[in-house]
Design an enzyme around this catalytic site. Structure first.
Site, short mmCIF file in Angstrom:
data_model
loop_
_atom_site.label_atom_id
_atom_site.label_comp_id
_atom_site.label_asym_id
_atom_site.label_seq_id
_atom_site.Cartn_x
_atom_site.Cartn_y
_atom_site.Cartn_z
N ARG A 1 0.83 -1.23 0.00
CA ARG A 1 0.00 0.00 0.00
C ARG A 1 0.85 1.27 0.00
NH1 ARG A 1 -2.23 -3.58 -1.20
NH2 ARG A 1 -4.03 -4.62 -0.32
N SER B 1 -10.94 0.55 3.64
CA SER B 1 -10.20 0.39 4.90
C SER B 1 -9.55 1.72 5.28
CB SER B 1 -9.10 -0.66 4.75
OG SER B 1 -9.66 -1.88 4.35
N GLU C 1 -4.82 4.66 5.89
CA GLU C 1 -4.59 4.24 4.50
C GLU C 1 -4.90 5.37 3.52
OE1 GLU C 1 -5.78 0.26 3.16
OE2 GLU C 1 -6.53 1.20 1.35
C1 FAD Z 1 -15.54 0.30 -0.90
C2 FAD Z 1 -14.05 0.46 -1.11
C3 FAD Z 1 -13.25 -0.66 -1.20
C4 FAD Z 1 -11.87 -0.53 -1.41
N1 FAD Z 1 -11.12 -1.67 -1.49
C5 FAD Z 1 -9.79 -1.57 -1.72
C6 FAD Z 1 -9.00 -2.76 -1.82
O1 FAD Z 1 -9.49 -3.88 -1.72
N2 FAD Z 1 -7.68 -2.61 -2.06
C7 FAD Z 1 -7.09 -1.37 -2.20
O2 FAD Z 1 -5.89 -1.31 -2.44
N3 FAD Z 1 -7.83 -0.24 -2.10
C8 FAD Z 1 -9.15 -0.31 -1.87
N4 FAD Z 1 -9.91 0.83 -1.77
C9 FAD Z 1 -9.25 2.15 -1.88
C10 FAD Z 1 -9.31 2.76 -3.31
O3 FAD Z 1 -10.36 2.22 -4.04
C11 FAD Z 1 -8.00 2.55 -4.07
O4 FAD Z 1 -6.93 3.10 -3.37
C12 FAD Z 1 -8.03 3.16 -5.48
O5 FAD Z 1 -6.85 2.79 -6.17
C13 FAD Z 1 -8.18 4.69 -5.47
O6 FAD Z 1 -8.50 5.11 -6.79
P1 FAD Z 1 -9.11 6.56 -7.04
O7 FAD Z 1 -9.13 6.79 -8.52
O8 FAD Z 1 -10.42 6.71 -6.37
O9 FAD Z 1 -8.02 7.48 -6.35
P2 FAD Z 1 -8.25 8.86 -5.59
O10 FAD Z 1 -8.94 8.60 -4.31
O11 FAD Z 1 -8.86 9.86 -6.51
O12 FAD Z 1 -6.74 9.27 -5.29
C14 FAD Z 1 -5.99 8.55 -4.34
C15 FAD Z 1 -4.56 9.14 -4.29
O13 FAD Z 1 -3.94 8.91 -5.55
C16 FAD Z 1 -3.59 10.17 -6.16
N5 FAD Z 1 -3.88 10.02 -7.59
C17 FAD Z 1 -5.06 9.74 -8.17
N6 FAD Z 1 -4.90 9.63 -9.51
C18 FAD Z 1 -3.59 9.86 -9.75
C19 FAD Z 1 -2.80 9.89 -10.94
N7 FAD Z 1 -3.32 9.67 -12.15
N8 FAD Z 1 -1.47 10.17 -10.81
C20 FAD Z 1 -0.91 10.40 -9.59
N9 FAD Z 1 -1.61 10.38 -8.44
C21 FAD Z 1 -2.94 10.11 -8.54
C22 FAD Z 1 -4.46 11.22 -5.49
O14 FAD Z 1 -3.85 12.50 -5.55
C23 FAD Z 1 -4.55 10.66 -4.07
O15 FAD Z 1 -3.39 10.97 -3.38
C24 FAD Z 1 -11.29 0.75 -1.54
C25 FAD Z 1 -12.12 1.90 -1.45
C26 FAD Z 1 -13.48 1.76 -1.24
C27 FAD Z 1 -14.34 3.00 -1.15
#
Ligand code: FAD
Length: 347
Positions: free
Chosen positions: A163, A240, A336
């Site tokens: 992570r 999480s 996280e």
């Molecule tokens: C119901 C639920 C279940 C989940 N289950 C998991 C799981 O099983 N495993 C897991 O690992 N995570 C899980 N997550 C967390 C999340 O889904 C992941 O971390 C996912 O990869 C985030 O994607 P996002 O596009 O929403 O990122 P965002 O929330 O929009 O961004 C997250 C971070 O990444 C940065 N970021 C976003 N896009 C870019 C880019 N293109 N370049 C550089 N930085 C960027 C942002 O600035 C921020 O710091 C879960 C979340 C939820 C709500």
């Protein structure tokens, strides 16, 4: 909800005003977007995918918020079994996993149901059920905001681990524009995670087909409340809220003796279950932590926002929970999700 708040761009639906929101949908427009944004150390742009791993501050962000909405998958056969797949950063990860299942390409089947974009997946090395994006990521192309140029990082340079990555360590320095994965025409990777083996009704170590594993992961996530349901009682969440904390050998022996699940992560570090530790200090599914902040109805490690919750209140609730766990166990929980509004770009 007004469009120019971070609350409208994040799954927790918390966060104050954004100076400007710039949605990037066409990769060809990226150079223009960087010129429009400009940047300075005082006024960095922040980048969002689907906002599913962000706690955005009530004060918002005075500068530009760039929302990555670019889409597209291109595949190139490398040899008889390996396919190089390059995906635009704004492409939904769930869509990529379904595409790979339809193509019978193995390597990301256990990532089914993780919300968010492909570009964000390397940021925290997204993973589940014993598989992580680092298992198949080959390289990323990025925009370097410090050097104002495009760069390409092979996976070794991304420093992906449990992570974490160089992107999470240096928020705002690089924006991922595309990710290239190497997937294989093969059965799914051997099932290492017991609940998934049970879901498939096969022994641990079996290699079912990719579509079978994708379907089983989605069914298991549904059963455990790990899918984002925007209309359900746990709609406002980031998954999480704490990482499984690193523990020493002595702590692992002590706490596993009391029933705490402890596992070795892919980097070889012992980690205890953050959810178990929260329950140890008295948290339970559905329990109210503070006004507008509750444990999910389905699992303690997912904390949800309700009503007039604020980002400040939510972040304080997490900090208070971490203190309760540290006081009772001497184990430090770390959040996280990214706390947005407190981040600055590194030199
Ligand atoms: C119901 C639920 C279940 C989940 N289950 C998991 C799981 O099983 N495993 C897991 O690992 N995570 C899980 N997550 C967390 C999340 O889904 C992941 O971390 C996912 O990869 C985030 O994607 P996002 O596009 O929403 O990122 P965002 O929330 O929009 O961004 C997250 C971070 O990444 C940065 N970021 C976003 N896009 C870019 C880019 N293109 N370049 C550089 N930085 C960027 C942002 O600035 C921020 O710091 C879960 C979340 C939820 C709500």
């Amino acid at each position: 909800m007004p469009q120019d708040t971070l609350a409208s761009l994040t799954t927790l639906r918390l966060g104050g005003p954004a100076g400007t929101v710039l949605t990037v949908s066409d990769p060809a427009h990226w150079p223009d977007a960087t010129r429009v944004v400009g940047h300075s150390k005082e006024n960095d742009p922040v980048v969002l995918g689907h906002g599913s791993n962000v706690i955005a501050a009530d004060a918002g962000h005075p500068g530009t918020v760039m929302v990555m909405n670019t889409r597209g998958i291109t595949a190139q056969k490398l040899d008889d079994t390996t396919v190089s797949v390059t995906v635009q950063a704004g492409h939904p990860l769930t869509d990529l996993v379904q595409w790979a299942a339809a193509e019978r390409l193995a390597g990301i089947e256990c990532l089914a149901g993780i919300p968010g974009t492909v570009g964000a997946a390397p940021v925290q090395n997204a993973g589940a059920y014993g598989q992580q994006i680092s298992d198949t990521l080959h390289s990323v192309s990025v925009w370097d905001w410090n050097m104002s140029c495009l760069r390409s990082f092979p996976i070794q340079a991304c420093r992906l681990r449990y992570r974490n990555s160089r992107f999470k360590e240096n928020p705002g320095r690089w924006t991922i524009l595309t990710a290239t994965l190497h997937l294989t025409h093969a059965p799914a990777a051997p099932i290492t995670y017991r609940p998934l083996a049970d879901e498939l009704d096969v022994p641990v170590g079996t290699r079912p087909t990719v579509p079978e594993v994708t379907a089983a992961v989605l069914a298991n996530r549904h059963r455990r409340g790990l899918l984002l349901d925007p209309s359900g009682p746990d709609a406002r969440q980031v998954g999480s809220v704490f990482l499984n904390p690193r523990v020493t050998d002595a702590q692992a022996t002590h706490w596993s003796g009391l029933g705490c699940p402890v596992h070795r992560d892919s980097d070889g570090q012992l980690r205890a279950s953050a959810g178990w530790l929260l329950e140890f200090v008295g948290c339970r599914p559905g329990q109210t932590i503070t006004e507008g902040v509750r444990c999910s109805e389905r699992r303690t490690l997912t904390i949800t926002a309700h009503g007039n919750a604020t980002a400040t209140g939510f972040a304080k609730a997490l900090a208070d929970l971490a203190i309760r766990v540290e006081t009772a166990t001497s184990i430090t929980l770390r959040p996280e999700p990214t706390h947005m509004g407190f981040c600055t770009r590194s030199p």
